[in-house]
Design a protein around this motif. Structure first.
Motif, PDB file in Angstrom:
ATOM      1  N   ARG A   1      41.845  28.403 -31.190  1.00  0.00           N
ATOM      2  CA  ARG A   1      41.591  29.747 -30.686  1.00  0.00           C
ATOM      3  C   ARG A   1      41.353  29.673 -29.187  1.00  0.00           C
ATOM      4  O   ARG A   1      41.189  28.595 -28.617  1.00  0.00           O
ATOM      5  CB  ARG A   1      40.374  30.378 -31.370  1.00  0.00           C
ATOM      6  CG  ARG A   1      40.450  30.397 -32.891  1.00  0.00           C
ATOM      7  CD  ARG A   1      39.264  31.111 -33.488  1.00  0.00           C
ATOM      8  NE  ARG A   1      39.135  30.848 -34.914  1.00  0.00           N
ATOM      9  CZ  ARG A   1      38.161  31.348 -35.674  1.00  0.00           C
ATOM     10  NH1 ARG A   1      37.242  32.160 -35.140  1.00  0.00           N
ATOM     11  NH2 ARG A   1      38.109  31.061 -36.965  1.00  0.00           N
ATOM     12  N   SER A   2      41.327  30.826 -28.542  1.00  0.00           N
ATOM     13  CA  SER A   2      41.094  30.865 -27.100  1.00  0.00           C
ATOM     14  C   SER A   2      40.236  32.064 -26.750  1.00  0.00           C
ATOM     15  O   SER A   2      40.088  33.004 -27.534  1.00  0.00           O
ATOM     16  CB  SER A   2      42.426  30.932 -26.337  1.00  0.00           C
ATOM     17  OG  SER A   2      43.143  32.107 -26.695  1.00  0.00           O
ATOM     18  N   GLY A   3      39.641  31.995 -25.552  1.00  0.00           N
ATOM     19  CA  GLY A   3      38.897  33.120 -25.027  1.00  0.00           C
ATOM     20  C   GLY A   3      37.753  33.559 -25.912  1.00  0.00           C
ATOM     21  O   GLY A   3      37.025  32.747 -26.495  1.00  0.00           O
ATOM     22  N   GLU A   4      37.589  34.875 -26.021  1.00  0.00           N
ATOM     23  CA  GLU A   4      36.468  35.445 -26.761  1.00  0.00           C
ATOM     24  C   GLU A   4      36.525  35.113 -28.238  1.00  0.00           C
ATOM     25  O   GLU A   4      35.493  34.925 -28.895  1.00  0.00           O
ATOM     26  CB  GLU A   4      36.443  36.964 -26.569  1.00  0.00           C
ATOM     27  CG  GLU A   4      35.229  37.645 -27.176  1.00  0.00           C
ATOM     28  CD  GLU A   4      33.915  37.059 -26.680  1.00  0.00           C
ATOM     29  OE1 GLU A   4      32.976  36.929 -27.494  1.00  0.00           O
ATOM     30  OE2 GLU A   4      33.830  36.708 -25.479  1.00  0.00           O
ATOM     31  N   ALA A   5      37.751  35.009 -28.783  1.00  0.00           N
ATOM     32  CA  ALA A   5      37.885  34.669 -30.204  1.00  0.00           C
ATOM     33  C   ALA A   5      37.306  33.285 -30.481  1.00  0.00           C
ATOM     34  O   ALA A   5      36.651  33.060 -31.502  1.00  0.00           O
ATOM     35  CB  ALA A   5      39.339  34.732 -30.626  1.00  0.00           C
TER      36      ALA A   5
ATOM     37  N   ARG B   1      34.959  31.706 -28.615  1.00  0.00           N
ATOM     38  CA  ARG B   1      33.509  31.750 -28.412  1.00  0.00           C
ATOM     39  C   ARG B   1      32.806  32.402 -29.607  1.00  0.00           C
ATOM     40  O   ARG B   1      31.784  31.901 -30.086  1.00  0.00           O
ATOM     41  CB  ARG B   1      33.177  32.497 -27.123  1.00  0.00           C
ATOM     42  CG  ARG B   1      33.474  31.697 -25.862  1.00  0.00           C
ATOM     43  CD  ARG B   1      32.985  32.406 -24.618  1.00  0.00           C
ATOM     44  NE  ARG B   1      33.824  33.561 -24.304  1.00  0.00           N
ATOM     45  CZ  ARG B   1      34.930  33.497 -23.562  1.00  0.00           C
ATOM     46  NH1 ARG B   1      35.332  32.328 -23.081  1.00  0.00           N
ATOM     47  NH2 ARG B   1      35.637  34.575 -23.312  1.00  0.00           N
ATOM     48  N   ALA B   2      33.361  33.510 -30.079  1.00  0.00           N
ATOM     49  CA  ALA B   2      32.776  34.178 -31.237  1.00  0.00           C
ATOM     50  C   ALA B   2      32.868  33.298 -32.481  1.00  0.00           C
ATOM     51  O   ALA B   2      31.929  33.222 -33.287  1.00  0.00           O
ATOM     52  CB  ALA B   2      33.480  35.509 -31.483  1.00  0.00           C
TER      53      ALA B   2
ATOM     54  N   ASP C   1      30.233  30.541 -32.212  1.00  0.00           N
ATOM     55  CA  ASP C   1      28.898  31.101 -32.484  1.00  0.00           C
ATOM     56  C   ASP C   1      28.696  31.292 -33.982  1.00  0.00           C
ATOM     57  O   ASP C   1      27.622  30.985 -34.536  1.00  0.00           O
ATOM     58  CB  ASP C   1      28.730  32.446 -31.770  1.00  0.00           C
ATOM     59  CG  ASP C   1      28.565  32.308 -30.265  1.00  0.00           C
ATOM     60  OD1 ASP C   1      28.289  31.186 -29.798  1.00  0.00           O
ATOM     61  OD2 ASP C   1      28.720  33.322 -29.557  1.00  0.00           O
TER      62      ASP C   1
ATOM     63  N   ARG D   1      31.116  23.331 -27.051  1.00  0.00           N
ATOM     64  CA  ARG D   1      30.998  24.332 -25.982  1.00  0.00           C
ATOM     65  C   ARG D   1      31.541  23.793 -24.662  1.00  0.00           C
ATOM     66  O   ARG D   1      32.053  24.553 -23.836  1.00  0.00           O
ATOM     67  CB  ARG D   1      29.541  24.755 -25.816  1.00  0.00           C
ATOM     68  CG  ARG D   1      29.016  25.618 -26.965  1.00  0.00           C
ATOM     69  CD  ARG D   1      27.551  25.929 -26.807  1.00  0.00           C
ATOM     70  NE  ARG D   1      27.287  26.674 -25.579  1.00  0.00           N
ATOM     71  CZ  ARG D   1      26.065  26.902 -25.115  1.00  0.00           C
ATOM     72  NH1 ARG D   1      24.997  26.418 -25.760  1.00  0.00           N
ATOM     73  NH2 ARG D   1      25.896  27.597 -24.010  1.00  0.00           N
TER      74      ARG D   1
END
Length: 277
Positions: free
Chosen positions: A41-45, A47-48, A51, A96
């Protein structure tokens, strides 16, 4: 999941007794789940997703697994064996680093990454195995995990470049006269070959330190870990045979060669004295 994504780790795991084997698979699957998030995955996807992975992992340790089979398996393993949540916390920090596009300026930066994403796996597996020797054995487990991660990095230079990642420390690139342009051209120069030989030697030193702790593991876990370590170090042999060309070809160890390594791993364990304590 273990069998599909890490044939070397899977081969070693087959030597654990059934219950320990299931716990080892649960640990591997949980680690792999987090790794796949940052790789696929990349970007916000991404990171979410990471998390969510960390929240699920903590919930599993608290005995509140969700509906995912990996979470259920990890929760069982963590309540059957004293696997430390702190090791997964370090793994989370390492993942991270990938999402943040961390720059590796020095060897210390790279060692920290190797510790976080692989060295701490030794802290997860040792309690499943059972061990003597206290912190000395845990340090050896850490070094073995770091050796395997450095092996991964040396195997995957070309693949990582295509993902926009360079794990080779800038200080070493400068010392050996290798530029980012050289890497992007994918040509094995004498300078690059010397750099690979240096890092391969370091990985082998870490394997030696790691193997020193294997006799402290209990029962058949010794052969399980020794087999995985011997097969994984064989990747370095294949890389050297291919003149350290890791840009277009992935070094590997065939199934036949892995099986041929089993008698050697068994003999080394039989010959090694078991440390006291």
């Amino acid at each position: 999941m273990t069998r599909e994504h890490s044939k070397t780790f899977y081969l070693g795991s087959r030597f654990f007794p059934a219950q320990q084997r299931q716990a080892v698979w649960a640990v591997y699957a949980a680690c792999r789940d987090g790794d796949d998030i940052v790789d696929e995955r990349s970007g916000e996807a991404a990171r979410a997703g990471l998390d969510d992975w960390w929240a699920r992992t903590q919930a599993a340790f608290e005995g509140r697994p969700g509906g995912h089979p990996i979470d259920t398996a990890l929760s069982w393993a963590a309540h059957t064996y004293p696997i430390p949540l702190s090791a997964f916390a370090e793994l989370h920090d390492g993942l991270r680093m990938d999402l943040a596009g961390h720059e590796y300026r020095t060897m210390d930066d790279l060692m920290l990454y190797c510790r976080r994403v692989a060295g701490v796996v030794g802290f997860m597996i040792a309690p499943v195995s059972g061990y003597s020797g206290g912190d000395r054995t845990l340090h050896a487990a850490l070094m073995l995990g770091q050796a395997m991660q450095l092996t991964n990095i040396l195997r995957d230079v070309g693949e990582d470049l295509r993902r926009g990642r360079v794990y080779l420390p800038q200080t070493l690139l400068t010392e050996y006269g290798v530029t980012l342009g050289d890497l992007e051209r994918g040509v094995v120069t004498p300078e690059y070959r010397a750099l690979m030989e240096h890092l391969s030697g370091l990985a082998r030193d870490w394997y030696v330190q790691g193997r020193a702790g294997i006799p402290c593991l209990h029962g058949s876990a010794r052969l399980a870990v020794a087999t995985a370590a011997r097969a994984y170090e064989g990747i370095l042999d294949d890389l050297a045979r291919n003149d350290f060309d890791n840009f277009g070809r992935r070094a590997h160890v065939s199934g036949t060669r892995k099986l041929m390594m089993l008698p050697q791993a068994w003999w080394e364990l039989r010959s090694a004295p078991t440390p006291a304590g």
